[in-house]
Design a protein around this motif. Structure first.
Motif, PDB file in Angstrom:
ATOM      1  N   LYS A   1     -19.102   2.132   7.301  1.00  0.00           N
ATOM      2  CA  LYS A   1     -18.680   0.736   7.250  1.00  0.00           C
ATOM      3  C   LYS A   1     -17.238   0.658   6.768  1.00  0.00           C
ATOM      4  N   TYR A   2     -16.557  -0.391   7.178  1.00  0.00           N
ATOM      5  CA  TYR A   2     -15.177  -0.568   6.743  1.00  0.00           C
ATOM      6  C   TYR A   2     -14.841  -2.044   6.622  1.00  0.00           C
ATOM      7  N   PHE A   3     -13.856  -2.303   5.814  1.00  0.00           N
ATOM      8  CA  PHE A   3     -13.367  -3.659   5.620  1.00  0.00           C
ATOM      9  C   PHE A   3     -12.208  -3.949   6.551  1.00  0.00           C
ATOM     10  N   LYS A   4     -12.067  -5.212   6.875  1.00  0.00           N
ATOM     11  CA  LYS A   4     -10.855  -5.730   7.502  1.00  0.00           C
ATOM     12  C   LYS A   4     -10.363  -6.834   6.574  1.00  0.00           C
ATOM     13  N   LEU A   5      -9.075  -6.937   6.443  1.00  0.00           N
ATOM     14  CA  LEU A   5      -8.471  -7.912   5.540  1.00  0.00           C
ATOM     15  C   LEU A   5      -7.336  -8.594   6.282  1.00  0.00           C
ATOM     16  N   GLY A   6      -7.260  -9.903   6.169  1.00  0.00           N
ATOM     17  CA  GLY A   6      -6.168 -10.590   6.850  1.00  0.00           C
ATOM     18  C   GLY A   6      -5.959 -11.999   6.354  1.00  0.00           C
ATOM     19  N   ILE A   7      -4.862 -12.564   6.809  1.00  0.00           N
ATOM     20  CA  ILE A   7      -4.524 -13.945   6.458  1.00  0.00           C
ATOM     21  C   ILE A   7      -4.019 -14.662   7.704  1.00  0.00           C
ATOM     22  N   LEU A   8      -4.089 -15.973   7.642  1.00  0.00           N
ATOM     23  CA  LEU A   8      -3.541 -16.845   8.673  1.00  0.00           C
ATOM     24  C   LEU A   8      -2.479 -17.707   8.029  1.00  0.00           C
ATOM     25  N   GLY A   9      -1.434 -18.021   8.757  1.00  0.00           N
ATOM     26  CA  GLY A   9      -0.389 -18.881   8.199  1.00  0.00           C
ATOM     27  C   GLY A   9       0.863 -18.835   9.042  1.00  0.00           C
ATOM     28  N   ARG A  10       1.941 -19.238   8.457  1.00  0.00           N
ATOM     29  CA  ARG A  10       3.231 -19.175   9.127  1.00  0.00           C
ATOM     30  C   ARG A  10       3.685 -17.718   9.220  1.00  0.00           C
TER      31      ARG A  10
ATOM     32  N   ASN B 105      -9.470  -0.796   1.382  1.00  0.00           N
ATOM     33  CA  ASN B 105     -10.189  -0.597   0.122  1.00  0.00           C
ATOM     34  C   ASN B 105      -9.229  -0.487  -1.060  1.00  0.00           C
ATOM     35  N   THR B 106      -8.079   0.137  -0.864  1.00  0.00           N
ATOM     36  CA  THR B 106      -7.088   0.254  -1.935  1.00  0.00           C
ATOM     37  C   THR B 106      -6.566  -1.125  -2.342  1.00  0.00           C
ATOM     38  N   ILE B 107      -6.226  -1.941  -1.364  1.00  0.00           N
ATOM     39  CA  ILE B 107      -5.712  -3.298  -1.645  1.00  0.00           C
ATOM     40  C   ILE B 107      -6.791  -4.141  -2.303  1.00  0.00           C
ATOM     41  N   LEU B 108      -8.006  -4.110  -1.747  1.00  0.00           N
ATOM     42  CA  LEU B 108      -9.084  -4.939  -2.308  1.00  0.00           C
ATOM     43  C   LEU B 108      -9.463  -4.501  -3.723  1.00  0.00           C
ATOM     44  N   LYS B 109      -9.482  -3.195  -3.969  1.00  0.00           N
ATOM     45  CA  LYS B 109      -9.780  -2.726  -5.331  1.00  0.00           C
ATOM     46  C   LYS B 109      -8.714  -3.219  -6.300  1.00  0.00           C
ATOM     47  N   TYR B 110      -7.470  -3.128  -5.901  1.00  0.00           N
ATOM     48  CA  TYR B 110      -6.363  -3.587  -6.742  1.00  0.00           C
ATOM     49  C   TYR B 110      -6.519  -5.076  -7.058  1.00  0.00           C
TER      50      TYR B 110
ATOM     51  N   VAL C 194     -17.174  -7.217  -1.661  1.00  0.00           N
ATOM     52  CA  VAL C 194     -16.171  -6.245  -2.120  1.00  0.00           C
ATOM     53  C   VAL C 194     -16.690  -5.552  -3.365  1.00  0.00           C
ATOM     54  N   TYR C 195     -17.150  -6.348  -4.347  1.00  0.00           N
ATOM     55  CA  TYR C 195     -17.656  -5.764  -5.595  1.00  0.00           C
ATOM     56  C   TYR C 195     -18.876  -4.867  -5.347  1.00  0.00           C
ATOM     57  N   ASP C 196     -19.724  -5.243  -4.383  1.00  0.00           N
ATOM     58  CA  ASP C 196     -20.909  -4.444  -4.093  1.00  0.00           C
ATOM     59  C   ASP C 196     -20.565  -3.105  -3.457  1.00  0.00           C
ATOM     60  N   THR C 197     -19.420  -3.021  -2.814  1.00  0.00           N
ATOM     61  CA  THR C 197     -19.071  -1.841  -2.041  1.00  0.00           C
ATOM     62  C   THR C 197     -18.099  -0.910  -2.727  1.00  0.00           C
ATOM     63  N   LEU C 198     -17.170  -1.467  -3.500  1.00  0.00           N
ATOM     64  CA  LEU C 198     -16.141  -0.616  -4.122  1.00  0.00           C
ATOM     65  C   LEU C 198     -16.680   0.156  -5.304  1.00  0.00           C
TER      66      LEU C 198
ATOM     67  N   GLY D 218      -3.358  -8.912   9.956  1.00  0.00           N
ATOM     68  CA  GLY D 218      -4.573  -8.235   9.556  1.00  0.00           C
ATOM     69  C   GLY D 218      -4.341  -6.751   9.383  1.00  0.00           C
ATOM     70  N   ILE D 219      -5.159  -6.171   8.570  1.00  0.00           N
ATOM     71  CA  ILE D 219      -5.093  -4.736   8.317  1.00  0.00           C
ATOM     72  C   ILE D 219      -6.518  -4.218   8.268  1.00  0.00           C
ATOM     73  N   SER D 220      -6.716  -3.033   8.830  1.00  0.00           N
ATOM     74  CA  SER D 220      -8.040  -2.421   8.802  1.00  0.00           C
ATOM     75  C   SER D 220      -7.879  -0.943   8.480  1.00  0.00           C
ATOM     76  N   GLY D 221      -8.987  -0.316   8.240  1.00  0.00           N
ATOM     77  CA  GLY D 221      -8.979   1.091   7.857  1.00  0.00           C
ATOM     78  C   GLY D 221      -9.457   1.234   6.430  1.00  0.00           C
ATOM     79  N   LYS D 222     -10.279   2.233   6.200  1.00  0.00           N
ATOM     80  CA  LYS D 222     -10.916   2.396   4.891  1.00  0.00           C
ATOM     81  C   LYS D 222      -9.901   2.526   3.753  1.00  0.00           C
ATOM     82  N   TYR D 223      -8.945   3.439   3.889  1.00  0.00           N
ATOM     83  CA  TYR D 223      -8.026   3.666   2.776  1.00  0.00           C
ATOM     84  C   TYR D 223      -7.160   2.442   2.456  1.00  0.00           C
ATOM     85  N   PRO D 224      -6.427   1.890   3.408  1.00  0.00           N
ATOM     86  CA  PRO D 224      -5.527   0.797   3.023  1.00  0.00           C
ATOM     87  C   PRO D 224      -6.270  -0.444   2.538  1.00  0.00           C
TER      88      PRO D 224
END
Length: 143
Positions: A66-75, A118-123, A139-143, A110-116
């Motif tokens: 399993k892996y996370f995807k992280l992203g934002i919407l905006g200008r 998970n590192t950002i979300l843990k931080y 996030v808390y359940d997985t990290l 958006g950014i995906s991939g386990k290392y980047p």
């Protein structure tokens, strides 16, 4: 959905000046420029809660991975700012691709991939600020 109605002109002006909080912010929002590093990351967490996404999905060919995807919407400039902030968290160990795309009248970063991711979300998860449960509990359940 939550709405807050403020009638104090001074309070509204202070929220805009100090935190960039304005009505209908998605299409006009600029990142705040006068925050401490701690406030900046609290702002990022709040922005993800409001105009961002955290998804956690199994890979198509390998359902047990399993892996996370992280992203934002905006200008566009907000997407560039988030890319810079995420890159600062990762340091030089990983270079985030410039993958800002336009969807109709809004941009997506958006950014995906386990290392980047998970590192950002843990931080960010380590910051002791309120977070939207439906986004951060996984996030808390997985990290």
């Amino acid at each position: 959905m939550c709405n807050i109605h403020l009638t104090s002109t001074k309070m509204c002006a202070d929220l805009e000046k100090n935190y960039g909080i304005v009505p209908q912010k998605t299409f006009i929002l600029e990142h705040p420029k006068t925050l401490t590093k701690e406030q900046e990351y609290a702002y990022i967490i709040g922005y993800i809660d409001g105009d961002g996404y955290i998804s956690y999905r199994p890979r198509a060919k390998f359902a047990h991975i399993k892996y996370f995807k992280l992203g934002i919407l905006g200008r566009y400039d907000m997407c560039v700012w988030f890319r810079e902030k995420f890159q600062n968290i990762l340091g030089e160990s990983y270079i985030i691709p410039n993958n800002i795309t336009k969807d109709d009248n809004i941009y997506r970063f958006g950014i995906s991939g386990k290392y980047p991711v998970n590192t950002i979300l843990k931080y960010l998860a380590d910051y002791n600020v309120p977070k939207m449960g439906r986004k951060w509990n996984k996030v808390y359940d997985t990290l």
